[in-house]
Design an enzyme around this catalytic site. Sequence first.
Site, PDB file in Angstrom:
ATOM      1  N   HIS A 194      32.691  39.606  41.024  1.00  0.00           N
ATOM      2  CA  HIS A 194      31.734  40.653  40.666  1.00  0.00           C
ATOM      3  C   HIS A 194      30.289  40.161  40.672  1.00  0.00           C
ATOM      4  O   HIS A 194      29.366  40.938  40.914  1.00  0.00           O
ATOM      5  CB  HIS A 194      32.121  41.264  39.321  1.00  0.00           C
ATOM      6  CG  HIS A 194      33.408  42.023  39.389  1.00  0.00           C
ATOM      7  ND1 HIS A 194      34.311  42.093  38.348  1.00  0.00           N
ATOM      8  CD2 HIS A 194      33.968  42.739  40.413  1.00  0.00           C
ATOM      9  CE1 HIS A 194      35.356  42.822  38.721  1.00  0.00           C
ATOM     10  NE2 HIS A 194      35.168  43.217  39.965  1.00  0.00           N
ATOM     11  N   HIS A 200      41.294  48.026  47.180  1.00  0.00           N
ATOM     12  CA  HIS A 200      42.246  47.907  46.070  1.00  0.00           C
ATOM     13  C   HIS A 200      41.480  48.103  44.767  1.00  0.00           C
ATOM     14  O   HIS A 200      41.138  47.139  44.078  1.00  0.00           O
ATOM     15  CB  HIS A 200      42.955  46.551  46.102  1.00  0.00           C
ATOM     16  CG  HIS A 200      43.803  46.344  47.310  1.00  0.00           C
ATOM     17  ND1 HIS A 200      43.268  46.072  48.565  1.00  0.00           N
ATOM     18  CD2 HIS A 200      45.150  46.392  47.488  1.00  0.00           C
ATOM     19  CE1 HIS A 200      44.251  45.954  49.436  1.00  0.00           C
ATOM     20  NE2 HIS A 200      45.406  46.140  48.809  1.00  0.00           N
ATOM     21  N   SER A 211      35.346  46.778  40.048  1.00  0.00           N
ATOM     22  CA  SER A 211      34.451  46.977  41.192  1.00  0.00           C
ATOM     23  C   SER A 211      34.060  48.442  41.426  1.00  0.00           C
ATOM     24  O   SER A 211      32.915  48.707  41.815  1.00  0.00           O
ATOM     25  CB  SER A 211      35.063  46.380  42.466  1.00  0.00           C
ATOM     26  OG  SER A 211      36.392  46.816  42.654  1.00  0.00           O
ATOM     27  N   GLU A 241      43.635  53.227  46.036  1.00  0.00           N
ATOM     28  CA  GLU A 241      44.562  52.609  45.085  1.00  0.00           C
ATOM     29  C   GLU A 241      45.956  53.183  45.310  1.00  0.00           C
ATOM     30  O   GLU A 241      46.145  54.389  45.337  1.00  0.00           O
ATOM     31  CB  GLU A 241      44.117  52.862  43.640  1.00  0.00           C
ATOM     32  CG  GLU A 241      45.029  52.221  42.611  1.00  0.00           C
ATOM     33  CD  GLU A 241      45.270  50.734  42.862  1.00  0.00           C
ATOM     34  OE1 GLU A 241      46.454  50.331  42.924  1.00  0.00           O
ATOM     35  OE2 GLU A 241      44.284  49.976  43.016  1.00  0.00           O
ATOM     36  N   ASP A 246      47.148  53.449  50.954  1.00  0.00           N
ATOM     37  CA  ASP A 246      47.118  52.033  51.293  1.00  0.00           C
ATOM     38  C   ASP A 246      45.726  51.725  51.852  1.00  0.00           C
ATOM     39  O   ASP A 246      45.361  52.206  52.924  1.00  0.00           O
ATOM     40  CB  ASP A 246      48.199  51.750  52.340  1.00  0.00           C
ATOM     41  CG  ASP A 246      48.210  50.302  52.811  1.00  0.00           C
ATOM     42  OD1 ASP A 246      47.321  49.524  52.419  1.00  0.00           O
ATOM     43  OD2 ASP A 246      49.108  49.950  53.589  1.00  0.00           O
ATOM     44  N   GLY A 247      44.953  50.929  51.116  1.00  0.00           N
ATOM     45  CA  GLY A 247      43.583  50.645  51.524  1.00  0.00           C
ATOM     46  C   GLY A 247      43.471  49.920  52.852  1.00  0.00           C
ATOM     47  O   GLY A 247      42.516  50.129  53.600  1.00  0.00           O
ATOM     48  N   ASP A 268      40.296  43.104  47.891  1.00  0.00           N
ATOM     49  CA  ASP A 268      40.831  42.146  46.909  1.00  0.00           C
ATOM     50  C   ASP A 268      42.235  42.543  46.464  1.00  0.00           C
ATOM     51  O   ASP A 268      42.450  42.916  45.312  1.00  0.00           O
ATOM     52  CB  ASP A 268      39.893  42.008  45.712  1.00  0.00           C
ATOM     53  CG  ASP A 268      39.702  43.319  44.957  1.00  0.00           C
ATOM     54  OD1 ASP A 268      39.892  44.379  45.571  1.00  0.00           O
ATOM     55  OD2 ASP A 268      39.390  43.268  43.749  1.00  0.00           O
TER      56      ASP A 268
END
Length: 288
Positions: free
Chosen positions: A19, A42, A102, A120, A148-149, A169
């Site tokens: 971050h 994510h 994030s 997500e 699904d990212g 991530d």
Amino acid sequence: MFSYRHAFHAGNHADVLKHTVLIATLQYLTQKDAALTVLDTHAGAGLYRLDGDYASKSGEASEGVLKLAQAPVAELAPILQDYLAMVRSFNQGSGIRNYPGSPFISQALLRSHDKLKLFELHPTDMRSLAGNVAQLEAGRQLAVLHEDGFEGVKKFLPPVSRRALLLCDPSYELKTDYGRVLDMVADSLKRFPTGCYAVWYPIIPRPEAHDLPRRLKTMAVKAGKSWLHATLTVKSNKTSERGGLPASGMFLVSPPFQLKEQLKPAMPQLVKLLGQDGNATFTLESGG
């Protein structure tokens, strides 16, 4: 597939590194007036209680953001001051009970004409994310997608704005995540070569974890892009057997040009403040 919950790990040393880098990158990218699209592959729950059951059970925040917050602010590198200021903005008083993930960090730094796409797949985190994000009343600026990212980002690249930051991530609980990260970055660079791509990964005794930054570097060099690789180790792998991640890294393709200089004073401070044994160390490399 759905066992990982970031609530156990919110505010740990890996979040501090991730971050800190995210904030500095967004501060740089929002200096230009042109709209920016941020893709978060994510997203997690978006906001976490450090005094809740999950975080209290792991205690990882006490060795991360909470330990950093005990240091005299004026002595910290500016990039770490900015990180702590962001975290404190989600809290009242001197204590830190809420930790922004994030999605909330990105939304706080974006302008009204920027876009934020949050992916997500975990059903419980998705419900938490949707509920937390609703409080922001961000309207059309922000979209939450139960997808699904890795695949979902494809439809937003290239972005209409022609400027984008992609943060990836995953939990890496599945070994296939490492390969999917590489495939996604390779595909994204073809779809939108001028984007900024940021990948977080755990440094653990697994071949895929050690291969990932090396292969990302090769990918960046072949694409003719600049790159930056920062790692933070807080303890040895042997110590980590008692619980907790020993180290993590951030790899960026086309990072802000001044990010390395910003991290130079910050990384040794993170080692000193967050290190848990004599194996604590950092690396900071760049090229291109």
